[in-house]
Design a protein around this motif. Structure first.
Motif, PDB file in Angstrom:
ATOM      1  N   GLU A 101       0.819  -1.205   0.000  1.00 30.23           N
ATOM      2  CA  GLU A 101       0.000   0.000   0.000  1.00 30.23           C
ATOM      3  C   GLU A 101       0.859   1.264   0.000  1.00 30.23           C
ATOM      4  N   ALA A 102       1.922   1.283   0.786  1.00 32.36           N
ATOM      5  CA  ALA A 102       2.812   2.448   0.811  1.00 32.36           C
ATOM      6  C   ALA A 102       3.406   2.676  -0.578  1.00 32.36           C
ATOM      7  N   ASP A 103       3.837   1.594  -1.238  1.00 32.99           N
ATOM      8  CA  ASP A 103       4.379   1.711  -2.591  1.00 32.99           C
ATOM      9  C   ASP A 103       3.325   2.227  -3.569  1.00 32.99           C
ATOM     10  N   GLU A 104       2.123   1.670  -3.506  1.00 34.65           N
ATOM     11  CA  GLU A 104       1.041   2.080  -4.405  1.00 34.65           C
ATOM     12  C   GLU A 104       0.674   3.553  -4.219  1.00 34.65           C
ATOM     13  N   MET A 105       0.735   4.033  -2.986  1.00 33.89           N
ATOM     14  CA  MET A 105       0.396   5.429  -2.697  1.00 33.89           C
ATOM     15  C   MET A 105       1.586   6.364  -2.893  1.00 33.89           C
ATOM     16  N   GLY A 106       2.769   5.779  -3.070  1.00 34.46           N
ATOM     17  CA  GLY A 106       3.961   6.584  -3.262  1.00 34.46           C
ATOM     18  C   GLY A 106       4.367   7.362  -2.019  1.00 34.46           C
ATOM     19  N   ILE A 107       4.159   6.731  -0.845  1.00 36.12           N
ATOM     20  CA  ILE A 107       4.519   7.378   0.416  1.00 36.12           C
ATOM     21  C   ILE A 107       5.529   6.522   1.164  1.00 36.12           C
ATOM     22  N   GLU A 108       6.172   7.116   2.133  1.00 35.10           N
ATOM     23  CA  GLU A 108       7.136   6.367   2.927  1.00 35.10           C
ATOM     24  C   GLU A 108       6.432   5.326   3.788  1.00 35.10           C
ATOM     25  N   PHE A 109       7.105   4.217   3.962  1.00 34.39           N
ATOM     26  CA  PHE A 109       6.598   3.127   4.801  1.00 34.39           C
ATOM     27  C   PHE A 109       6.230   3.637   6.192  1.00 34.39           C
ATOM     28  N   SER A 110       7.106   4.453   6.794  1.00 33.31           N
ATOM     29  CA  SER A 110       6.864   4.934   8.156  1.00 33.31           C
ATOM     30  C   SER A 110       5.625   5.819   8.227  1.00 33.31           C
ATOM     31  N   ALA A 111       5.352   6.598   7.180  1.00 35.11           N
ATOM     32  CA  ALA A 111       4.148   7.444   7.165  1.00 35.11           C
ATOM     33  C   ALA A 111       2.893   6.581   7.103  1.00 35.11           C
ATOM     34  N   HIS A 112       2.930   5.544   6.278  1.00 35.68           N
ATOM     35  CA  HIS A 112       1.758   4.663   6.177  1.00 35.68           C
ATOM     36  C   HIS A 112       1.556   3.877   7.470  1.00 35.68           C
ATOM     37  N   LEU A 113       2.645   3.378   8.037  1.00 33.01           N
ATOM     38  CA  LEU A 113       2.527   2.658   9.304  1.00 33.01           C
ATOM     39  C   LEU A 113       1.986   3.593  10.390  1.00 33.01           C
ATOM     40  N   SER A 114       2.456   4.813  10.434  1.00 35.30           N
ATOM     41  CA  SER A 114       1.937   5.785  11.412  1.00 35.30           C
ATOM     42  C   SER A 114       0.436   5.951  11.246  1.00 35.30           C
ATOM     43  N   HIS A 115      -0.015   6.084  10.000  1.00 37.36           N
ATOM     44  CA  HIS A 115      -1.446   6.214   9.749  1.00 37.36           C
ATOM     45  C   HIS A 115      -2.207   4.994  10.269  1.00 37.36           C
ATOM     46  N   LEU A 116      -1.681   3.818  10.032  1.00 34.01           N
ATOM     47  CA  LEU A 116      -2.371   2.600  10.476  1.00 34.01           C
ATOM     48  C   LEU A 116      -2.372   2.467  11.998  1.00 34.01           C
ATOM     49  N   VAL A 117      -1.325   2.946  12.650  1.00 29.93           N
ATOM     50  CA  VAL A 117      -1.307   2.956  14.119  1.00 29.93           C
ATOM     51  C   VAL A 117      -2.408   3.881  14.625  1.00 29.93           C
ATOM     52  N   VAL A 118      -2.495   5.075  14.049  1.00 30.63           N
ATOM     53  CA  VAL A 118      -3.546   6.030  14.420  1.00 30.63           C
ATOM     54  C   VAL A 118      -4.915   5.410  14.181  1.00 30.63           C
ATOM     55  N   HIS A 119      -5.098   4.817  13.015  1.00 32.49           N
ATOM     56  CA  HIS A 119      -6.374   4.180  12.657  1.00 32.49           C
ATOM     57  C   HIS A 119      -6.743   3.089  13.662  1.00 32.49           C
ATOM     58  N   GLY A 120      -5.778   2.244  13.964  1.00 31.41           N
ATOM     59  CA  GLY A 120      -6.019   1.163  14.920  1.00 31.41           C
ATOM     60  C   GLY A 120      -6.340   1.672  16.312  1.00 31.41           C
ATOM     61  N   MET A 121      -5.612   2.695  16.762  1.00 33.53           N
ATOM     62  CA  MET A 121      -5.884   3.272  18.087  1.00 33.53           C
ATOM     63  C   MET A 121      -7.293   3.860  18.145  1.00 33.53           C
ATOM     64  N   LEU A 122      -7.701   4.552  17.102  1.00 26.81           N
ATOM     65  CA  LEU A 122      -9.056   5.119  17.097  1.00 26.81           C
ATOM     66  C   LEU A 122     -10.111   4.018  17.182  1.00 26.81           C
ATOM     67  N   HIS A 123      -9.880   2.895  16.515  1.00 29.13           N
ATOM     68  CA  HIS A 123     -10.812   1.769  16.641  1.00 29.13           C
ATOM     69  C   HIS A 123     -10.920   1.296  18.093  1.00 29.13           C
ATOM     70  N   LEU A 124      -9.806   1.294  18.815  1.00 31.00           N
ATOM     71  CA  LEU A 124      -9.835   0.854  20.213  1.00 31.00           C
ATOM     72  C   LEU A 124     -10.663   1.790  21.084  1.00 31.00           C
ATOM     73  N   PHE A 125     -10.882   3.004  20.598  1.00 31.12           N
ATOM     74  CA  PHE A 125     -11.689   3.994  21.316  1.00 31.12           C
ATOM     75  C   PHE A 125     -13.034   4.214  20.629  1.00 31.12           C
ATOM     76  N   ASP A 126     -13.553   3.169  20.020  1.00 30.92           N
ATOM     77  CA  ASP A 126     -14.908   3.129  19.452  1.00 30.92           C
ATOM     78  C   ASP A 126     -15.129   3.924  18.175  1.00 30.92           C
ATOM     79  N   TYR A 127     -14.102   4.417  17.544  1.00 26.80           N
ATOM     80  CA  TYR A 127     -14.287   5.017  16.220  1.00 26.80           C
ATOM     81  C   TYR A 127     -14.517   3.885  15.231  1.00 26.80           C
ATOM     82  N   ASP A 128     -15.330   4.140  14.226  1.00 18.69           N
ATOM     83  CA  ASP A 128     -15.636   3.114  13.240  1.00 18.69           C
ATOM     84  C   ASP A 128     -15.843   3.763  11.877  1.00 18.69           C
ATOM     85  N   HIS A 129     -15.955   2.940  10.854  1.00 22.90           N
ATOM     86  CA  HIS A 129     -16.168   3.446   9.500  1.00 22.90           C
ATOM     87  C   HIS A 129     -17.089   2.535   8.712  1.00 22.90           C
ATOM     88  N   GLN A 130     -18.093   1.997   9.392  1.00 24.01           N
ATOM     89  CA  GLN A 130     -19.056   1.114   8.724  1.00 24.01           C
ATOM     90  C   GLN A 130     -20.124   1.894   7.960  1.00 24.01           C
TER      91      GLN A 130
END
Length: 178
Positions: free
Chosen positions: A114-143
């Protein structure tokens, strides 16, 4: 920590723990992962105004597509790998979460692709996924579209504080019924 998110602004609970398990040798060294994740989690707590009990912890598991595919099939009935899965450990009666916030699991091959497809650094994409995952732990959703919009707006704010470009800038808003 970025200039936008100062250490004095932190909302992390006292004695907060990040437990890291690296289950695939493809991932960067644990110390590198810990740095990326700590920064993303700090920013998430500050920007999203999250609260958790003192002594709370989150478990981060860095694994492979094969391993996450099995989890995705078992828990979501989806027989394919995904970039991140979140398993909340708290269901607070009140406004505060903890002590086990939950588990966030990342799949190396998917994160890299995904990082390659988006043309972004691996660390930036991983940071985004950490943020995304943390928000899920606090009841954020996207259904639903309104949930997705609220969660994406929160992610944008947190990522901006980290100096990371908007990952949704060129993508239409779509609820995750997947």
């Amino acid at each position: 920590m970025s200039d936008t998110v100062q250490a004095a602004d932190t909302r992390l609970p006292e004695d907060f723990q990040i437990d890291i398990a690296v289950q695939s040798s493809d991932w960067p060294e644990e110390a590198v992962l810990a740095g990326i994740c700590q920064r993303a989690i700090d920013s998430t707590f500050v920007c999203a105004h999250l609260d958790a009990q003192a002594g709370s912890e989150v478990s981060l598991v860095f694994t492979s597509d094969e391993a996450i595919k099995a989890l995705n099939k078992r828990w979501r009935n989806k027989d394919k790998p995904t970039n991140v899965l979140s398993f909340p450990g708290s269901d607070p009666d009140g406004e505060i979460y903890g002590p086990l916030l939950g588990d966030i699991i990342f799949a190396y091959e998917t994160v890299c692709r995904e990082a390659d497809e988006m043309g972004i650094e691996f660390s930036a994409h991983l940071s985004h996924l950490v943020v995304h995952g943390m928000l899920h732990l606090f009841d954020y959703d996207h259904q639903e579209n309104d949930e997705a919009e609220a969660m994406e707006n929160q992610e944008r704010q947190i990522l901006a504080a980290l100096g990371i470009s908007d990952p949704y800038a060129d993508a239409p808003l779509i609820a995750d019924d997947d």
